[in-house]
Scaffold this active site. Structure first.
Site, mmCIF file in Angstrom:
data_model
loop_
_atom_site.group_PDB
_atom_site.id
_atom_site.type_symbol
_atom_site.label_atom_id
_atom_site.label_comp_id
_atom_site.label_asym_id
_atom_site.label_seq_id
_atom_site.Cartn_x
_atom_site.Cartn_y
_atom_site.Cartn_z
ATOM 1 C CG ASP A 118 -1.773 1.229 1.332
ATOM 2 O OD1 ASP A 118 -1.899 1.951 0.321
ATOM 3 O OD2 ASP A 118 -2.353 1.460 2.423
ATOM 4 C CE LYS B 39 -0.051 3.771 3.395
ATOM 5 N NZ LYS B 39 -0.911 4.333 4.443
ATOM 6 C CD GLU C 43 -5.312 0.748 0.953
ATOM 7 O OE1 GLU C 43 -5.281 1.950 1.248
ATOM 8 O OE2 GLU C 43 -4.881 -0.139 1.720
ATOM 9 N NE ARG D 234 -11.581 3.285 4.583
ATOM 10 C CZ ARG D 234 -11.421 4.268 5.457
ATOM 11 N NH1 ARG D 234 -12.401 5.120 5.701
ATOM 12 N NH2 ARG D 234 -10.289 4.413 6.104
HETATM 13 N N1 BES Z 1 -2.892 0.355 5.425
HETATM 14 C C1 BES Z 1 -3.247 1.627 5.915
HETATM 15 C C2 BES Z 1 -3.442 1.672 7.434
HETATM 16 C C3 BES Z 1 -2.227 1.450 8.288
HETATM 17 C C4 BES Z 1 -1.490 2.521 8.748
HETATM 18 C C5 BES Z 1 -1.867 0.184 8.683
HETATM 19 C C6 BES Z 1 -0.399 2.319 9.561
HETATM 20 C C7 BES Z 1 -0.766 -0.027 9.494
HETATM 21 C C8 BES Z 1 -0.026 1.053 9.952
HETATM 22 C C9 BES Z 1 -4.544 2.104 5.282
HETATM 23 O O1 BES Z 1 -4.748 1.679 3.983
HETATM 24 C C10 BES Z 1 -4.513 3.585 5.260
HETATM 25 O O2 BES Z 1 -3.672 4.112 4.579
HETATM 26 N N2 BES Z 1 -5.417 4.234 5.978
HETATM 27 C C11 BES Z 1 -5.464 5.644 6.028
HETATM 28 C C12 BES Z 1 -6.901 6.075 5.947
HETATM 29 C C13 BES Z 1 -7.099 7.561 5.806
HETATM 30 C C14 BES Z 1 -6.609 8.007 4.440
HETATM 31 C C15 BES Z 1 -8.536 7.888 5.980
HETATM 32 C C16 BES Z 1 -4.848 6.093 7.360
HETATM 33 O O3 BES Z 1 -5.065 5.448 8.360
HETATM 34 O O4 BES Z 1 -4.118 7.071 7.338
HETATM 35 MG MG MG Z 2 -3.931 2.974 2.569
HETATM 36 ZN ZN ZN Z 3 -3.841 -0.075 3.431
#
Ligand code: BES
Ligand code: MG
Ligand code: ZN
Length: 487
Positions: A260, A267, A339, A341
């Site tokens: 991801d 990110k 992504e 969800r």
């Molecule tokens: N895979 C990530 C969540 C994550 C973050 C898992 C850190 C493990 C450690 C997920 O896909 C994500 O990026 N979520 C975002 C959602 C936001 C854009 C609403 C997040 O948590 O920042």
């Molecule tokens: Mg993500």
């Molecule tokens: Zn993710």
């Protein structure tokens, strides 16, 4: 590691591990005076996590003795025993032990079988290291371990517990390995192959759908997420029917982002660094169904993983896009990094509409907000069903994997309604773990449902107790016990 119950005599061991309760002198194979003396010197009190080692000799034979503190009866828990034994096995490695005798004790108010489970898991998890890519690793010898002092009336249940624990260890370490493999190795295809291999080894059926079939199924949300990747997505379906008379089937749906990057909502480098772990939920459902099948539990389980990568390319989906879904609902993409969800929406809907699961659990490294709320030790849960959650709590107690329920009030549901589509994939900057869970909840067709956000618990930056650095295998054991407790 090879375990046995009362499998050899203490005299023949080169190392003996003795769990000691806080300031409690006990009779054991002549160690009574030694323990009295050590208590007297105040170098060791039997507090949780304390270790005291020495080498003794009798008749020219040397033995390493490891006293390991497990605390007082009222503070005892499986987790404390796991951590204590993880530390003990590391000591055994320092001693280059080959034959280790583990004495078991009578712990007031604590189930004997749980003690055995915690000892085996603590030793195996504590001994695990992901070092296959290191050129200079030293080969380690196979240690023979005797779980000793088991009274004859308890041998049978001890053996059952030992076998079950060994399976749970294997399944958890399988999940750790899958997570620890880098994303250039653990591709969607490699993950589907790993599921296939586990199916053959443990006895469940695996079907893998390729991109054309995923298109045919109309999984538009899943396909949007993986559009930027050149690695073809896979829909991995694993089926185990251990209760043919029942029409109940438990669905275990794991997030399967083998990487991801965040997509166009990219990110930071730091944020991306651990994102090979974004298939931790998928690894958990492969591990769980492996253990369930190996132990031949009388349950029906279907595990599903929508596996793919979230990357950037001219074909990738973008913030502002409106996409479809297998369930027919339209979704406004606020952020391409939300992504998981989207892939899970299609995966849970597939499990309900095609595999006819009657209860559903999804497990996902879904939100950084879960880390903010509960840290790295507790999995966040969103559910629509109190009884189902209580089953999870029982499973949590048995496995030591902590869970905590978050609210699912209607006010939160409003946050994911879009002005121009049915739903949007981000519900604002607050309550991120709840709104992410409730987004998936829009696709579960009113079935009893548990959503486990393991973003905090699936990964460790450092070795700690029975956790190794990297993937933790979070979810495998709690899902196994959930299936066992009557789904
Ligand atoms: N895979 C990530 C969540 C994550 C973050 C898992 C850190 C493990 C450690 C997920 O896909 C994500 O990026 N979520 C975002 C959602 C936001 C854009 C609403 C997040 O948590 O920042
Ligand atoms: Mg993500
Ligand atoms: Zn993710």
């Amino acid at each position: 590691m090879k375990f046995g119950i009362n499998s050899f005599e203490i005299e023949t061991a080169d190392t003996v591990i003795i769990p000691v309760m806080k300031n409690k002198v006990f009779e054991l194979d002549g160690f009574e005076n030694t323990i009295k003396y050590i208590f007297h010197t105040k170098k060791f009190k039997g507090e949780v996590g304390e270790i005291f080692t020495f080498t003794s000799s009798d008749n020219d034979k040397y033995k390493n003795i490891i006293f390991v503190g497990i605390g007082s009866a009222k503070e005892i828990s499986g987790e404390k025993i796991r951590n204590a034994f993880a530390r003990s096995i590391k000591k055994c490695r320092e001693f280059l032990s080959e034959k280790v005798y583990v004495s078991t004790t009578n712990i007031e108010g604590f189930k004997y079988t749980e003690e055995i489970n915690a000892i085996v898991e603590g030793i195996e998890f504590g001994d695990y290291k992901f070092d296959k890519y290191k050129s200079d690793k030293k080969p380690q010898n196979n240690i023979e371990i005797c779980i000793g002092n088991v009274t004859t009336d308890r041998v049978k249940e001890a053996e059952r517990e030992l076998n079950e624990s060994i399976t749970l260890v294997e399944a958890t370490l399988l999940a750790r390995n899958l997570v620890n493999e880098p994303a250039n190795v653990m591709t969607p295809e490699a993950l589907s192959k790993a599921a296939g291999d586990a199916g053959k080894e443990y006895g469940f059926e695996v079907e893998v759908f390729d991109k054309d079939k995923i298109k045919e199924l109309n999984m538009k949300a899943f396909l949007s997420v993986v559009a930027g990747s050149e690695k073809p997505p896979k829909l991995i379906v694993m089926r185990y029917f251990g209760d043919k008379e029942s029409s109940d089937t438990l669905g275990l749906i794991g997030k399967g982002l083998t990487y991801d990057s965040g997509g166009y909502s990219i990110k930071t480098n730091e944020g991306m660094l651990t994102m090979k772990s974004d298939m931790g939920g998928g690894a958990a459902v492969i591990g769980a169904i492996s253990a369930i099948a190996k132990r031949k539990l009388k349950v029906n389980v279907v595990s599903v993983i929508a596996a793919g990568e979230n990357l950037i390319s001219p074909a990738a989906y973008k913030p502002g896009d409106i996409i479809g879904s297998m369930a027919g609902k339209t979704i406004e993409v606020i952020n391409t990094d939300a992504e998981g969800r989207l892939t899970l929406a299609d995966a849970v809907y597939y499990a309900i509409s095609r595999e006819k699961v009657t209860k559903i659990v999804d497990i996902a490294t879904l939100t950084g907000a879960a880390l903010s709320a509960l840290g790295i030790t507790t999995t966040a849960v969103v559910t629509n069903n109190k009884e189902f959650y209580e089953k999870l709590e029982e499973a949590s107690y048995k496995s030591g994997e902590r869970v905590w329920r978050l609210p699912e009030f209607d006010e939160y549901k409003k946050l994911i309604k879009s002005d121009i589509a049915d739903l949007k994939n981000v519900g604002g900057k607050f309550a991120g773990t709840i709104t992410a869970g409730l987004f998936i909840g829009e696709f579960i067709e009113e079935k009893p449902w548990l959503h486990l956000d393991i973003a905090g618990t699936a990964w460790r930056d450092n070795e700690d107790g029975y956790f190794s650095k990297g993937g933790t295998g979070a979810g495998v054991r709690i899902l196994y016990y959930l299936a066992q407790n009557g789904y």
